[in-house]
Write a protein that holds these residues in place. Structure first.
Motif, PDB file in Angstrom:
ATOM      1  N   ILE A 155       6.768  33.586  -9.331  1.00 50.65           N
ATOM      2  CA  ILE A 155       7.524  32.371 -10.018  1.00 50.65           C
ATOM      3  C   ILE A 155       6.815  31.437  -9.506  1.00 50.65           C
ATOM      4  CG2 ILE A 155       8.476  30.930  -7.439  1.00 50.65           C
ATOM      5  CD1 ILE A 155       8.668  33.531  -6.267  1.00 50.65           C
ATOM      6  N   SER A 156       7.141  30.740 -10.867  1.00 51.04           N
ATOM      7  CA  SER A 156       6.727  29.193 -11.896  1.00 51.04           C
ATOM      8  C   SER A 156       6.967  28.518 -11.519  1.00 51.04           C
ATOM      9  CB  SER A 156       6.712  29.941 -13.342  1.00 51.04           C
ATOM     10  OG  SER A 156       8.354  29.921 -13.521  1.00 51.04           O
ATOM     11  N   GLY A 157       8.392  28.594 -10.679  1.00 48.43           N
ATOM     12  CA  GLY A 157       9.030  27.280 -10.518  1.00 48.43           C
ATOM     13  C   GLY A 157      10.600  27.090 -11.707  1.00 48.43           C
ATOM     14  N   ASP A 158      10.905  25.925 -12.233  1.00 48.26           N
ATOM     15  CA  ASP A 158      11.918  25.344 -12.818  1.00 48.26           C
ATOM     16  C   ASP A 158      11.453  24.461 -13.864  1.00 48.26           C
ATOM     17  OD1 ASP A 158      14.288  24.844 -14.137  1.00 48.26           O
ATOM     18  OD2 ASP A 158      15.207  24.985 -12.237  1.00 48.26           O
ATOM     19  N   THR A 159      11.268  25.206 -14.901  1.00 54.96           N
ATOM     20  CA  THR A 159      11.136  23.884 -15.948  1.00 54.96           C
ATOM     21  C   THR A 159      11.590  23.019 -16.512  1.00 54.96           C
ATOM     22  OG1 THR A 159      11.816  25.168 -17.710  1.00 54.96           O
ATOM     23  CG2 THR A 159       9.777  25.832 -17.561  1.00 54.96           C
ATOM     24  N   ARG A 160      13.396  22.529 -15.698  1.00 54.68           N
ATOM     25  CA  ARG A 160      13.483  21.126 -15.666  1.00 54.68           C
ATOM     26  C   ARG A 160      13.434  20.202 -14.841  1.00 54.68           C
ATOM     27  NH1 ARG A 160      19.137  22.501 -13.220  1.00 54.68           N
ATOM     28  NH2 ARG A 160      17.481  23.595 -11.008  1.00 54.68           N
ATOM     29  N   PHE A 161      12.731  20.457 -14.191  1.00 54.99           N
ATOM     30  CA  PHE A 161      11.721  20.002 -13.210  1.00 54.99           C
ATOM     31  C   PHE A 161      10.982  18.923 -14.295  1.00 54.99           C
ATOM     32  CE2 PHE A 161      13.573  22.409  -9.669  1.00 54.99           C
ATOM     33  CZ  PHE A 161      13.971  21.239  -8.699  1.00 54.99           C
ATOM     34  N   ASP A 162       9.897  19.716 -14.569  1.00 50.60           N
ATOM     35  CA  ASP A 162       9.571  19.229 -16.094  1.00 50.60           C
ATOM     36  C   ASP A 162       9.893  18.281 -16.878  1.00 50.60           C
ATOM     37  OD1 ASP A 162       6.845  20.890 -14.672  1.00 50.60           O
ATOM     38  OD2 ASP A 162       7.799  22.307 -15.431  1.00 50.60           O
ATOM     39  N   ARG A 163      10.776  18.868 -17.869  1.00 54.52           N
ATOM     40  CA  ARG A 163      11.968  18.102 -18.095  1.00 54.52           C
ATOM     41  C   ARG A 163      12.431  16.943 -17.573  1.00 54.52           C
ATOM     42  NH1 ARG A 163      16.537  17.002 -20.446  1.00 54.52           N
ATOM     43  NH2 ARG A 163      17.801  17.910 -18.541  1.00 54.52           N
ATOM     44  N   VAL A 191      11.621  16.164  -6.878  1.00 51.12           N
ATOM     45  CA  VAL A 191      11.004  16.874  -8.057  1.00 51.12           C
ATOM     46  C   VAL A 191       9.788  16.526  -9.235  1.00 51.12           C
ATOM     47  CG1 VAL A 191      11.243  15.494 -10.784  1.00 51.12           C
ATOM     48  CG2 VAL A 191      13.765  15.895  -9.541  1.00 51.12           C
ATOM     49  N   LYS A 192       9.258  15.886  -8.520  1.00 48.24           N
ATOM     50  CA  LYS A 192       7.753  15.816  -7.993  1.00 48.24           C
ATOM     51  C   LYS A 192       6.650  16.859  -7.461  1.00 48.24           C
ATOM     52  CE  LYS A 192       3.320  13.248  -6.949  1.00 48.24           C
ATOM     53  NZ  LYS A 192       2.978  11.894  -6.131  1.00 48.24           N
ATOM     54  N   ASP A 193       7.769  17.400  -6.347  1.00 45.93           N
ATOM     55  CA  ASP A 193       6.848  18.394  -5.792  1.00 45.93           C
ATOM     56  C   ASP A 193       7.144  20.357  -6.517  1.00 45.93           C
ATOM     57  OD1 ASP A 193       5.802  16.739  -3.961  1.00 45.93           O
ATOM     58  OD2 ASP A 193       7.742  17.258  -2.507  1.00 45.93           O
ATOM     59  N   ASN A 194       8.133  19.936  -7.599  1.00 47.23           N
ATOM     60  CA  ASN A 194       8.563  21.251  -7.949  1.00 47.23           C
ATOM     61  C   ASN A 194       8.264  20.689  -9.515  1.00 47.23           C
ATOM     62  OD1 ASN A 194      10.588  22.851  -6.631  1.00 47.23           O
ATOM     63  ND2 ASN A 194      10.962  20.820  -5.862  1.00 47.23           N
ATOM     64  N   THR A 195       7.329  20.273 -10.129  1.00 47.11           N
ATOM     65  CA  THR A 195       6.928  20.555 -11.452  1.00 47.11           C
ATOM     66  C   THR A 195       5.214  21.426 -11.305  1.00 47.11           C
ATOM     67  OG1 THR A 195       5.667  18.277 -11.374  1.00 47.11           O
ATOM     68  CG2 THR A 195       7.870  18.083 -11.593  1.00 47.11           C
ATOM     69  N   GLY A 196       5.560  22.051 -12.590  1.00 45.44           N
ATOM     70  CA  GLY A 196       4.282  21.969 -13.187  1.00 45.44           C
ATOM     71  C   GLY A 196       4.903  23.873 -13.802  1.00 45.44           C
ATOM     72  N   ALA A 197       6.157  23.545 -13.970  1.00 44.40           N
ATOM     73  CA  ALA A 197       6.318  25.279 -14.048  1.00 44.40           C
ATOM     74  C   ALA A 197       5.932  25.594 -15.475  1.00 44.40           C
ATOM     75  CB  ALA A 197       7.990  25.527 -13.839  1.00 44.40           C
ATOM     76  N   THR A 198       5.414  24.545 -16.270  1.00 41.27           N
ATOM     77  CA  THR A 198       5.902  24.620 -17.532  1.00 41.27           C
ATOM     78  C   THR A 198       4.056  25.015 -17.970  1.00 41.27           C
ATOM     79  OG1 THR A 198       7.119  23.418 -18.520  1.00 41.27           O
ATOM     80  CG2 THR A 198       5.769  23.512 -20.042  1.00 41.27           C
TER      81      THR A 198
END
Length: 243
Positions: A32-40, A223-230
């Motif tokens: 599980i990497s997370g969702d890159t939309r949060f990074d965007r 949003v902050k807690d779910n960034t980092g996937a990229t």
């Protein structure tokens, strides 16, 4: 497609549900990497466009930014807008076909188009956005957001609003396939409504400054807690290149 998937070396899933779905079909090299939309959206907020004319329109009033709304959303919103002393920024999903003109006719408050904002008298209450590409920056000027689409084909991107730390409202018909909508409702940062009266009544919860700040902080932290996937995906690709 499954045969193609099984030949891929490694997969990144957005969340546990997508990981389990891949594993169900025999794809077991997954993390599980997370969702890159949060990074965007976090990057958009960090580099948002400054819009001096919108800032001038806002003045010292609170604003609700209405993003990607459809006619079904407008039916619910218009009585709320007409009865409110807040200002509104409305960015319809479609700006062609008389959408803006219809809003000008049906809105009982003073309106101005974004394209005419330089001619503003300063007395307008509703800004109608008649161009595209600004919505993600417009959310920065609001204390509240309403995101359209959920009364029809599906809810539009609520993360663009959440990253700015504002409570979010949306329709209650078609949002449950969007994990972020479910989670933000459960956290208290978003509300699904089915009518004008529901919107009016739910909105009163967030009129008090403390409640407004708490809901906004919930959304910003989400949003902050779910960034980092990229970064996770990029780091793995670097390892592949080096190996």
């Amino acid at each position: 497609y499954l045969n193609i998937l099984k030949n891929v070396t490694y997969f990144f899933a957005q969340n546990r549900a997508t990981k389990l779905l891949l594993e169900k079909h025999g794809v077991d090299q997954v993390s599980i990497s997370g969702d890159t939309r949060f990074d965007r959206v976090a990057a958009i907020a960090k580099n948002k466009k400054e819009l001096p004319l919108v800032k001038k329109f806002k003045a010292d009033k609170k604003i609700m930014v209405v993003g990607s709304c459809w006619s079904e959303d407008i039916e619910v919103l218009l009585p709320f807008i007409n009865a409110s002393d807040m200002k509104f920024i409305i960015a319809p999903h479609e700006i062609e076909g008389g959408t803006i003109s219809k809003l000008e006719k049906e809105c009982m408050r003073d309106t101005i188009r974004y394209s005419k904002l330089e001619e503003s008298t300063g007395d307008e209450d509703v800004l109608l956005v008649d161009n595209i590409g600004l919505l993600s920056s417009l959310y920065a000027y609001g204390e509240y957001a309403y995101v359209g689409g959920a009364f029809g084909a599906g809810l539009h991107n609520i993360l663009e609003a959440a990253t700015y730390g504002v409570p979010i409202f949306f329709g209650n018909k078609n949002y449950k396939k969007f994990n972020e909508a479910i989670e933000l409702i459960n956290l208290g940062g978003a509300v699904a409504i089915g009518s004008y009266t529901e919107l009016r009544d739910q909105f009163t919860i967030f009129m008090e400054d403390t409640a407004l700040q708490i809901a906004g902080q919930v959304n910003m932290d989400y949003v902050k807690d779910n960034t980092g996937a990229t970064d996770k995906i990029f780091e793995y690709c670097q390892k592949l290149i080096k190996s």
